[in-house]
Design a protein around this motif. Structure first.
Motif, PDB file in Angstrom:
ATOM      1  N   GLN A   1       0.838  -1.393  -0.046  1.00 29.79           N
ATOM      2  CA  GLN A   1       0.374  -0.170   0.083  1.00 29.79           C
ATOM      3  C   GLN A   1       0.930   0.980  -0.167  1.00 29.79           C
ATOM      4  O   GLN A   1       1.529   1.183   0.902  1.00 29.79           O
ATOM      5  CB  GLN A   1      -0.965  -0.591   1.660  1.00 29.79           C
ATOM      6  N   VAL A   2       0.778   2.428  -1.243  1.00 32.46           N
ATOM      7  CA  VAL A   2       1.291   3.505  -1.091  1.00 32.46           C
ATOM      8  C   VAL A   2       0.267   4.413  -1.108  1.00 32.46           C
ATOM      9  O   VAL A   2      -0.676   4.696  -1.616  1.00 32.46           O
ATOM     10  CB  VAL A   2       1.743   3.701  -2.323  1.00 32.46           C
ATOM     11  N   GLN A   3       0.831   5.661   0.062  1.00 31.64           N
ATOM     12  CA  GLN A   3      -0.820   6.855  -0.034  1.00 31.64           C
ATOM     13  C   GLN A   3       0.762   7.912  -0.183  1.00 31.64           C
ATOM     14  O   GLN A   3       2.044   8.271  -0.453  1.00 31.64           O
ATOM     15  CB  GLN A   3      -0.799   6.704   1.537  1.00 31.64           C
ATOM     16  N   LEU A   4      -0.280   8.744  -1.285  1.00 34.97           N
ATOM     17  CA  LEU A   4       0.773   9.913  -2.086  1.00 34.97           C
ATOM     18  C   LEU A   4      -0.026  11.720  -1.481  1.00 34.97           C
ATOM     19  O   LEU A   4      -1.368  11.174  -1.890  1.00 34.97           O
ATOM     20  CB  LEU A   4       0.240   9.352  -3.589  1.00 34.97           C
ATOM     21  N   VAL A   5       0.787  11.881  -1.564  1.00 32.51           N
ATOM     22  CA  VAL A   5      -0.052  13.935  -0.950  1.00 32.51           C
ATOM     23  C   VAL A   5       1.124  14.492  -1.957  1.00 32.51           C
ATOM     24  O   VAL A   5       2.182  14.657  -1.188  1.00 32.51           O
ATOM     25  CB  VAL A   5       0.414  13.912   0.701  1.00 32.51           C
ATOM     26  N   GLU A   6       0.438  15.045  -2.519  1.00 33.02           N
ATOM     27  CA  GLU A   6       0.839  16.711  -3.767  1.00 33.02           C
ATOM     28  C   GLU A   6       0.871  17.532  -2.877  1.00 33.02           C
ATOM     29  O   GLU A   6       0.146  17.945  -2.200  1.00 33.02           O
ATOM     30  CB  GLU A   6       0.236  16.242  -4.946  1.00 33.02           C
ATOM     31  N   CYS A  22       5.578  15.014  -4.351  1.00 26.57           N
ATOM     32  CA  CYS A  22       4.860  14.217  -4.297  1.00 26.57           C
ATOM     33  C   CYS A  22       5.249  13.374  -2.969  1.00 26.57           C
ATOM     34  O   CYS A  22       6.615  12.724  -3.803  1.00 26.57           O
ATOM     35  CB  CYS A  22       4.457  13.476  -5.200  1.00 26.57           C
ATOM     36  N   ALA A  23       4.702  13.387  -1.705  1.00 26.04           N
ATOM     37  CA  ALA A  23       5.161  12.582  -0.594  1.00 26.04           C
ATOM     38  C   ALA A  23       5.213  11.206  -0.573  1.00 26.04           C
ATOM     39  O   ALA A  23       4.134  10.772  -1.005  1.00 26.04           O
ATOM     40  CB  ALA A  23       5.460  12.883   0.697  1.00 26.04           C
ATOM     41  N   ALA A  24       5.742  10.548  -1.445  1.00 19.59           N
ATOM     42  CA  ALA A  24       4.850   8.883  -0.504  1.00 19.59           C
ATOM     43  C   ALA A  24       5.214   8.038   0.751  1.00 19.59           C
ATOM     44  O   ALA A  24       6.194   8.097   1.134  1.00 19.59           O
ATOM     45  CB  ALA A  24       5.220   7.730  -1.421  1.00 19.59           C
ATOM     46  N   SER A  25       4.511   7.390   1.641  1.00 18.21           N
ATOM     47  CA  SER A  25       4.575   6.542   2.164  1.00 18.21           C
ATOM     48  C   SER A  25       4.492   4.698   2.380  1.00 18.21           C
ATOM     49  O   SER A  25       4.556   4.769   1.100  1.00 18.21           O
ATOM     50  CB  SER A  25       2.689   6.173   2.830  1.00 18.21           C
ATOM     51  N   GLY A  26       5.494   4.465   2.775  1.00 14.50           N
ATOM     52  CA  GLY A  26       6.240   2.990   2.830  1.00 14.50           C
ATOM     53  C   GLY A  26       7.066   3.322   2.398  1.00 14.50           C
ATOM     54  O   GLY A  26       8.223   3.817   1.918  1.00 14.50           O
ATOM     55  N   ARG A  27       7.650   1.593   2.737  1.00 17.85           N
ATOM     56  CA  ARG A  27       8.878   1.213   2.707  1.00 17.85           C
ATOM     57  C   ARG A  27       9.751   1.046   1.391  1.00 17.85           C
ATOM     58  O   ARG A  27      10.800   1.192   0.876  1.00 17.85           O
ATOM     59  CB  ARG A  27      10.005  -0.032   3.527  1.00 17.85           C
ATOM     60  N   THR A  28       8.728   0.747   0.337  1.00 21.07           N
ATOM     61  CA  THR A  28       8.803   0.433  -0.800  1.00 21.07           C
ATOM     62  C   THR A  28       8.920   1.195  -2.154  1.00 21.07           C
ATOM     63  O   THR A  28       8.751   1.140  -2.880  1.00 21.07           O
ATOM     64  CB  THR A  28       7.679  -1.089  -1.733  1.00 21.07           C
ATOM     65  N   PHE A  29       8.491   2.258  -1.987  1.00 17.96           N
ATOM     66  CA  PHE A  29       8.535   3.559  -2.456  1.00 17.96           C
ATOM     67  C   PHE A  29      10.016   3.158  -4.001  1.00 17.96           C
ATOM     68  O   PHE A  29       8.853   3.261  -4.676  1.00 17.96           O
ATOM     69  CB  PHE A  29       9.094   5.015  -2.135  1.00 17.96           C
ATOM     70  N   SER A  30      10.993   2.734  -3.501  1.00 18.40           N
ATOM     71  CA  SER A  30      11.796   2.792  -4.586  1.00 18.40           C
ATOM     72  C   SER A  30      11.775   2.077  -5.637  1.00 18.40           C
ATOM     73  O   SER A  30      12.498   1.998  -7.044  1.00 18.40           O
ATOM     74  CB  SER A  30      12.969   2.726  -4.192  1.00 18.40           C
ATOM     75  N   SER A  31      10.704   0.998  -5.172  1.00 18.62           N
ATOM     76  CA  SER A  31       9.929  -0.047  -6.653  1.00 18.62           C
ATOM     77  C   SER A  31       9.560   0.274  -7.516  1.00 18.62           C
ATOM     78  O   SER A  31       9.192  -0.148  -8.415  1.00 18.62           O
ATOM     79  CB  SER A  31       9.718  -1.596  -5.935  1.00 18.62           C
ATOM     80  N   TYR A  32       8.929   1.944  -6.919  1.00 24.55           N
ATOM     81  CA  TYR A  32       7.495   2.127  -7.797  1.00 24.55           C
ATOM     82  C   TYR A  32       7.959   3.045  -9.409  1.00 24.55           C
ATOM     83  O   TYR A  32       8.683   4.082  -8.846  1.00 24.55           O
ATOM     84  CB  TYR A  32       5.887   2.487  -6.992  1.00 24.55           C
ATOM     85  N   ALA A  33       7.695   2.715 -10.429  1.00 29.28           N
ATOM     86  CA  ALA A  33       7.740   3.928 -11.211  1.00 29.28           C
ATOM     87  C   ALA A  33       6.450   4.666 -10.650  1.00 29.28           C
ATOM     88  O   ALA A  33       5.647   4.779 -10.303  1.00 29.28           O
ATOM     89  CB  ALA A  33       7.415   3.964 -12.522  1.00 29.28           C
ATOM     90  N   MET A  34       6.787   5.954 -11.144  1.00 25.64           N
ATOM     91  CA  MET A  34       6.184   7.498 -11.038  1.00 25.64           C
ATOM     92  C   MET A  34       5.630   8.111 -11.981  1.00 25.64           C
ATOM     93  O   MET A  34       6.808   8.205 -12.901  1.00 25.64           O
ATOM     94  CB  MET A  34       6.441   7.918  -9.827  1.00 25.64           C
ATOM     95  N   ASN A  74      14.788   8.792  -3.818  1.00 26.74           N
ATOM     96  CA  ASN A  74      14.413   7.467  -3.129  1.00 26.74           C
ATOM     97  C   ASN A  74      14.506   7.548  -1.591  1.00 26.74           C
ATOM     98  O   ASN A  74      14.406   7.284  -0.754  1.00 26.74           O
ATOM     99  CB  ASN A  74      14.918   5.981  -3.469  1.00 26.74           C
ATOM    100  N   ALA A  75      15.672   8.176  -1.482  1.00 29.70           N
ATOM    101  CA  ALA A  75      16.190   8.394   0.046  1.00 29.70           C
ATOM    102  C   ALA A  75      14.676   9.432   1.097  1.00 29.70           C
ATOM    103  O   ALA A  75      14.469   9.066   2.471  1.00 29.70           O
ATOM    104  CB  ALA A  75      17.249   9.068   0.461  1.00 29.70           C
ATOM    105  N   LYS A  76      13.888   9.913  -0.129  1.00 29.71           N
ATOM    106  CA  LYS A  76      13.503  10.546   0.924  1.00 29.71           C
ATOM    107  C   LYS A  76      11.730  10.688  -0.015  1.00 29.71           C
ATOM    108  O   LYS A  76      11.150  10.784   0.912  1.00 29.71           O
ATOM    109  CB  LYS A  76      13.303  12.711   0.474  1.00 29.71           C
ATOM    110  N   ASN A  77      11.419   9.222  -0.351  1.00 26.90           N
ATOM    111  CA  ASN A  77      10.471   8.799  -0.939  1.00 26.90           C
ATOM    112  C   ASN A  77       9.240   9.649  -1.716  1.00 26.90           C
ATOM    113  O   ASN A  77       7.925   9.805  -1.098  1.00 26.90           O
ATOM    114  CB  ASN A  77       9.150   8.454   0.712  1.00 26.90           C
ATOM    115  N   THR A  78      10.341  10.472  -2.499  1.00 27.16           N
ATOM    116  CA  THR A  78       9.607  12.082  -2.151  1.00 27.16           C
ATOM    117  C   THR A  78       9.707  11.757  -3.965  1.00 27.16           C
ATOM    118  O   THR A  78      10.843  11.412  -5.158  1.00 27.16           O
ATOM    119  CB  THR A  78      10.149  13.263  -2.351  1.00 27.16           C
ATOM    120  N   VAL A  79       8.938  12.453  -5.513  1.00 25.16           N
ATOM    121  CA  VAL A  79       9.409  12.781  -6.615  1.00 25.16           C
ATOM    122  C   VAL A  79       8.833  13.827  -7.011  1.00 25.16           C
ATOM    123  O   VAL A  79       7.757  14.796  -6.057  1.00 25.16           O
ATOM    124  CB  VAL A  79       8.512  12.280  -7.163  1.00 25.16           C
TER     125      VAL A  79
END
Length: 124
Positions: A1-6, A22-34, A74-79
């Motif tokens: 599960q990923v939560q995104l906040v712009e 866009c800040a993402a929650s979750g430890r697997t953010f780095s595995s997601y394309a955005m 990816n260290a900040k879980n942000t795009v």
């Protein structure tokens, strides 16, 4: 599960700049394309830019190429979406989206998680 906040939207004059985050929650953010999408009133949601899980592959819609830059930390879980030389036709609600695969896609229905959106208004 990923939560995104712009964040970072607002009102700007034509020719100005904004940076969306866009800040993402979750430890697997780095595995997601955005992806960043936008939707103007009366129009369909369209892709603006996409970025692969490691940032090495990016995509831009023709309408924003050379003006917008997508990046991720990816260290900040942000795009991010840096938007320069804004035009009135860039006015829309901007959404970030996460795709549970390594590569970006241009179709909105390929993305699994969405943020709530942030309004960008460009005045002429």
């Amino acid at each position: 599960q990923v939560q995104l906040v712009e964040s970072g939207g607002g009102l700007v004059q034509a020719g100005g700049s904004l940076r969306l985050s866009c800040a993402a929650s979750g430890r697997t953010f780095s595995s997601y394309a955005m992806g960043w999408f936008r939707q103007a009133p009366g129009k369909e949601r369209e892709i603006v830019a996409g970025i692969s899980w490691n940032g090495r592959s990016t995509y831009y819609a023709d309408s924003v190429k050379g003006r917008f830059t997508i990046s991720r930390d990816n260290a900040k879980n942000t795009v991010y979406l840096q938007m320069n030389s804004l035009k009135p036709e860039d006015t829309a609600i901007y959404y970030c989206a996460a795709r549970s695969k390594s590569g970006w896609h241009t179709l909105a229905n390929e993305y699994d998680y969405w943020g709530q959106g942030t309004q960008v208004t460009v005045s002429s």
